[in-house]
Write a protein that holds these residues in place. Structure first.
Motif, PDB file in Angstrom:
ATOM      1  N   ASN A  32       1.179  -1.103   0.621  1.00 51.29           N
ATOM      2  CA  ASN A  32       0.040  -0.194  -0.100  1.00 51.29           C
ATOM      3  C   ASN A  32       0.603   1.335   0.123  1.00 51.29           C
ATOM      4  OD1 ASN A  32      -3.235  -0.713   0.510  1.00 51.29           O
ATOM      5  ND2 ASN A  32      -1.780  -2.053   1.786  1.00 51.29           N
ATOM      6  N   SER A  33       2.023   1.307   0.168  1.00 52.95           N
ATOM      7  CA  SER A  33       3.119   2.462   0.348  1.00 52.95           C
ATOM      8  C   SER A  33       3.657   1.605  -0.990  1.00 52.95           C
ATOM      9  CB  SER A  33       3.871   2.492   1.256  1.00 52.95           C
ATOM     10  OG  SER A  33       5.127   1.404   1.440  1.00 52.95           O
ATOM     11  N   LYS A  34       3.042   1.353  -1.902  1.00 51.02           N
ATOM     12  CA  LYS A  34       3.913   1.333  -3.291  1.00 51.02           C
ATOM     13  C   LYS A  34       5.540   1.071  -3.040  1.00 51.02           C
ATOM     14  CE  LYS A  34      -0.126   2.678  -4.779  1.00 51.02           C
ATOM     15  NZ  LYS A  34      -0.922   1.400  -5.434  1.00 51.02           N
ATOM     16  N   SER A  35       5.689   0.123  -2.453  1.00 52.18           N
ATOM     17  CA  SER A  35       7.258  -0.326  -2.418  1.00 52.18           C
ATOM     18  C   SER A  35       7.106  -1.472  -2.431  1.00 52.18           C
ATOM     19  CB  SER A  35       7.731   0.395  -1.226  1.00 52.18           C
ATOM     20  OG  SER A  35       7.569  -0.349   0.392  1.00 52.18           O
ATOM     21  N   ASP A  36       8.080  -2.316  -2.087  1.00 47.83           N
ATOM     22  CA  ASP A  36       8.407  -3.617  -1.812  1.00 47.83           C
ATOM     23  C   ASP A  36       9.055  -3.988  -0.818  1.00 47.83           C
ATOM     24  OD1 ASP A  36      11.119  -4.881  -3.232  1.00 47.83           O
ATOM     25  OD2 ASP A  36       9.812  -3.736  -4.494  1.00 47.83           O
ATOM     26  N   PHE A  37       9.161  -5.603  -0.343  1.00 43.85           N
ATOM     27  CA  PHE A  37       9.692  -5.580   0.821  1.00 43.85           C
ATOM     28  C   PHE A  37      11.477  -6.295   0.952  1.00 43.85           C
ATOM     29  CE2 PHE A  37      11.321  -9.043   3.710  1.00 43.85           C
ATOM     30  CZ  PHE A  37      10.840  -8.953   5.044  1.00 43.85           C
ATOM     31  N   SER A  38      11.098  -6.711  -1.173  1.00 45.31           N
ATOM     32  CA  SER A  38      12.793  -6.867  -0.891  1.00 45.31           C
ATOM     33  C   SER A  38      14.305  -5.447  -1.354  1.00 45.31           C
ATOM     34  CB  SER A  38      12.920  -7.639  -2.789  1.00 45.31           C
ATOM     35  OG  SER A  38      12.159  -6.301  -3.134  1.00 45.31           O
ATOM     36  N   THR A  39      12.998  -4.416  -1.507  1.00 46.98           N
ATOM     37  CA  THR A  39      13.505  -3.282  -1.307  1.00 46.98           C
ATOM     38  C   THR A  39      14.234  -2.622   0.099  1.00 46.98           C
ATOM     39  OG1 THR A  39      11.743  -1.685  -1.355  1.00 46.98           O
ATOM     40  CG2 THR A  39      12.924  -2.170  -3.167  1.00 46.98           C
ATOM     41  N   GLY A  40      13.656  -2.851   1.553  1.00 45.52           N
ATOM     42  CA  GLY A  40      13.505  -2.839   2.863  1.00 45.52           C
ATOM     43  C   GLY A  40      15.270  -3.194   3.111  1.00 45.52           C
ATOM     44  N   PHE A  41      15.568  -3.796   2.291  1.00 49.66           N
ATOM     45  CA  PHE A  41      16.734  -4.278   2.613  1.00 49.66           C
ATOM     46  C   PHE A  41      18.222  -4.223   1.399  1.00 49.66           C
ATOM     47  CE2 PHE A  41      14.192  -7.274   4.681  1.00 49.66           C
ATOM     48  CZ  PHE A  41      15.104  -7.810   5.895  1.00 49.66           C
ATOM     49  N   ASN A  42      19.149  -3.242   1.831  1.00 46.00           N
ATOM     50  CA  ASN A  42      20.216  -2.922   1.274  1.00 46.00           C
ATOM     51  C   ASN A  42      21.201  -3.913   0.697  1.00 46.00           C
ATOM     52  OD1 ASN A  42      20.523  -0.471  -0.494  1.00 46.00           O
ATOM     53  ND2 ASN A  42      21.737   0.601   1.069  1.00 46.00           N
ATOM     54  N   TYR A  43      20.501  -4.866   0.128  1.00 43.38           N
ATOM     55  CA  TYR A  43      21.748  -5.360   0.129  1.00 43.38           C
ATOM     56  C   TYR A  43      21.430  -6.692  -1.158  1.00 43.38           C
ATOM     57  CZ  TYR A  43      21.825  -6.268   5.491  1.00 43.38           C
ATOM     58  OH  TYR A  43      21.625  -6.132   6.647  1.00 43.38           O
ATOM     59  N   ALA A  44      22.914  -7.014  -1.249  1.00 40.12           N
ATOM     60  CA  ALA A  44      22.428  -7.738  -2.981  1.00 40.12           C
ATOM     61  C   ALA A  44      21.611  -8.821  -3.034  1.00 40.12           C
ATOM     62  CB  ALA A  44      24.039  -7.774  -4.025  1.00 40.12           C
ATOM     63  N   PRO A  45      21.586  -9.304  -4.299  1.00 38.70           N
ATOM     64  CA  PRO A  45      20.272  -9.994  -4.243  1.00 38.70           C
ATOM     65  C   PRO A  45      21.028 -11.872  -3.151  1.00 38.70           C
ATOM     66  CG  PRO A  45      20.033  -9.805  -6.743  1.00 38.70           C
ATOM     67  CD  PRO A  45      21.059  -8.868  -5.893  1.00 38.70           C
TER      68      PRO A  45
ATOM     69  N   VAL B 280      20.779 -13.484   3.909  1.00 40.22           N
ATOM     70  CA  VAL B 280      20.524 -12.647   5.564  1.00 40.22           C
ATOM     71  C   VAL B 280      19.184 -13.636   5.068  1.00 40.22           C
ATOM     72  CG1 VAL B 280      19.436 -10.574   6.302  1.00 40.22           C
ATOM     73  CG2 VAL B 280      21.533 -10.661   4.743  1.00 40.22           C
ATOM     74  N   LEU B 281      17.695 -13.122   4.566  1.00 38.96           N
ATOM     75  CA  LEU B 281      16.662 -13.673   5.057  1.00 38.96           C
ATOM     76  C   LEU B 281      16.308 -15.075   5.045  1.00 38.96           C
ATOM     77  CD1 LEU B 281      14.173 -12.003   2.488  1.00 38.96           C
ATOM     78  CD2 LEU B 281      14.902 -11.314   4.296  1.00 38.96           C
ATOM     79  N   SER B 282      17.371 -16.182   4.294  1.00 42.56           N
ATOM     80  CA  SER B 282      16.986 -17.297   4.974  1.00 42.56           C
ATOM     81  C   SER B 282      17.727 -17.595   6.797  1.00 42.56           C
ATOM     82  CB  SER B 282      17.980 -18.167   4.322  1.00 42.56           C
ATOM     83  OG  SER B 282      18.195 -19.661   3.864  1.00 42.56           O
ATOM     84  N   CYS B 283      18.001 -16.835   6.660  1.00 43.33           N
ATOM     85  CA  CYS B 283      19.313 -17.411   8.281  1.00 43.33           C
ATOM     86  C   CYS B 283      17.458 -16.719   9.282  1.00 43.33           C
ATOM     87  CB  CYS B 283      20.110 -15.943   8.685  1.00 43.33           C
ATOM     88  SG  CYS B 283      22.200 -16.143   7.771  1.00 43.33           S
ATOM     89  N   LEU B 284      16.682 -15.273   8.610  1.00 45.79           N
ATOM     90  CA  LEU B 284      15.694 -15.728  10.061  1.00 45.79           C
ATOM     91  C   LEU B 284      14.688 -16.691   9.255  1.00 45.79           C
ATOM     92  CD1 LEU B 284      15.835 -11.493   8.889  1.00 45.79           C
ATOM     93  CD2 LEU B 284      16.547 -13.055  10.861  1.00 45.79           C
ATOM     94  N   ASN B 285      14.694 -17.078   8.778  1.00 44.90           N
ATOM     95  CA  ASN B 285      13.962 -18.820   8.137  1.00 44.90           C
ATOM     96  C   ASN B 285      13.728 -19.604   9.293  1.00 44.90           C
ATOM     97  OD1 ASN B 285      11.761 -19.308   7.310  1.00 44.90           O
ATOM     98  ND2 ASN B 285      12.883 -20.734   5.809  1.00 44.90           N
ATOM     99  N   PHE B 286      13.613 -19.196  10.604  1.00 41.30           N
ATOM    100  CA  PHE B 286      13.509 -20.813  11.362  1.00 41.30           C
ATOM    101  C   PHE B 286      12.756 -21.416  11.988  1.00 41.30           C
ATOM    102  CE2 PHE B 286      15.102 -16.038  13.526  1.00 41.30           C
ATOM    103  CZ  PHE B 286      16.340 -16.155  13.782  1.00 41.30           C
ATOM    104  N   ILE B 287      11.478 -20.956  11.236  1.00 39.94           N
ATOM    105  CA  ILE B 287      10.730 -22.338  10.654  1.00 39.94           C
ATOM    106  C   ILE B 287      10.971 -23.325  10.620  1.00 39.94           C
ATOM    107  CG2 ILE B 287       9.668 -21.261   8.665  1.00 39.94           C
ATOM    108  CD1 ILE B 287       8.123 -22.767  11.801  1.00 39.94           C
ATOM    109  N   GLN B 288      12.538 -23.483   9.254  1.00 41.23           N
ATOM    110  CA  GLN B 288      12.958 -24.382   8.556  1.00 41.23           C
ATOM    111  C   GLN B 288      13.727 -25.210   9.548  1.00 41.23           C
ATOM    112  OE1 GLN B 288      16.475 -23.346   5.632  1.00 41.23           O
ATOM    113  NE2 GLN B 288      16.584 -21.247   7.288  1.00 41.23           N
ATOM    114  N   ILE B 289      14.026 -24.854  11.176  1.00 47.07           N
ATOM    115  CA  ILE B 289      14.382 -25.876  12.046  1.00 47.07           C
ATOM    116  C   ILE B 289      13.562 -27.003  12.153  1.00 47.07           C
ATOM    117  CG2 ILE B 289      16.243 -26.461  13.764  1.00 47.07           C
ATOM    118  CD1 ILE B 289      16.759 -22.868  13.741  1.00 47.07           C
ATOM    119  N   PRO B 290      12.066 -26.787  12.568  1.00 46.45           N
ATOM    120  CA  PRO B 290      11.405 -28.051  12.920  1.00 46.45           C
ATOM    121  C   PRO B 290      11.229 -28.654  11.545  1.00 46.45           C
ATOM    122  CG  PRO B 290      11.229 -25.265  13.960  1.00 46.45           C
ATOM    123  CD  PRO B 290      11.771 -25.528  13.694  1.00 46.45           C
TER     124      PRO B 290
END
Length: 207
Positions: free
Chosen positions: A95-108, A114-124
């Protein structure tokens, strides 16, 4: 023959497991829409590098992790909050016409790590699957065969995520309803639904 079986089982489990709409897939879709196929492949490479280590260590320590009920409870509780947070983040980004990927100033590639490290649900997720596969003797992990299985799983994750990203792009490009409401309503509602569903399972399991 056992190596081929390990690859096939790992590929199938991870391919199917990567298809449900997760935030890694949604961000991958945004990377594809904004930058094209090559950056998306780099993003997915970053994702599966982390997943390689997650799957390997949950495979080795599956029984110990399964017995650690306190850790499992914390991870499952966090995943519920995370789903609601994702629903809000994707809704507000759309709704702010942006996207989640631009919220992180990283190369793809780095973004994927980074995002895979935050995916804790993959452990269980992988602890449960690896324990089930080992107990059912669907895989054999002596010697180098554990690495063969893990390579099969990350190949399945890569192919599954890429398939879903391309499918989302196709529907967003060819179906007006999807194009209009995918990021604004559909995806936030999916994460909201996941949060409610996981909250219900958590309540039944621990309360």
């Amino acid at each position: 023959m056992q190596n081929l079986k390990n690859i096939a089982v790992g590929f199938l489990v991870s391919f199917i497991g990567s298809i449900p709409l997760g935030y890694l897939n949604v961000v991958g879709f945004q990377v594809y829409e904004k930058s094209g196929l090559t950056p998306t492949m780099l993003y997915l490479l970053g994702v599966i590098i982390i997943e390689f280590f997650v799957i390997y260590f949950t495979l080795i320590f599956a029984k110990r992790l399964a017995e650690n009920k306190k850790l499992t409870k914390y991870i499952e509780g966090f995943s519920i909050i995370f789903m609601f947070l994702l629903a809000y983040v994707f809704y507000s980004s759309a709704n702010s016409k942006s996207d989640f990927s631009t919220g992180f100033n990283y190369a793809p590639f780095v973004l994927g790590i980074v995002l895979s490290c935050l995916n804790f649900i993959q452990i269980p997720f992988w602890t449960g699957w690896n324990l089930w596969l080992l107990n059912g003797k669907y895989i054999e992990i002596s010697g180098h065969r554990k690495y063969v299985f893990v390579l099969g799983t990350i190949a399945g994750t890569f192919c599954g995520m890429l398939t879903l990203i391309l499918a989302l792009h196709y529907f967003a490009s060819n179906v007006d309803f999807v194009a209009k409401y995918l990021m604004q309503i559909i995806i936030p509602m999916v994460f909201l639904g996941f949060g409610i569903w996981q909250g219900f399972k958590f309540w039944k399991k621990y309360c």
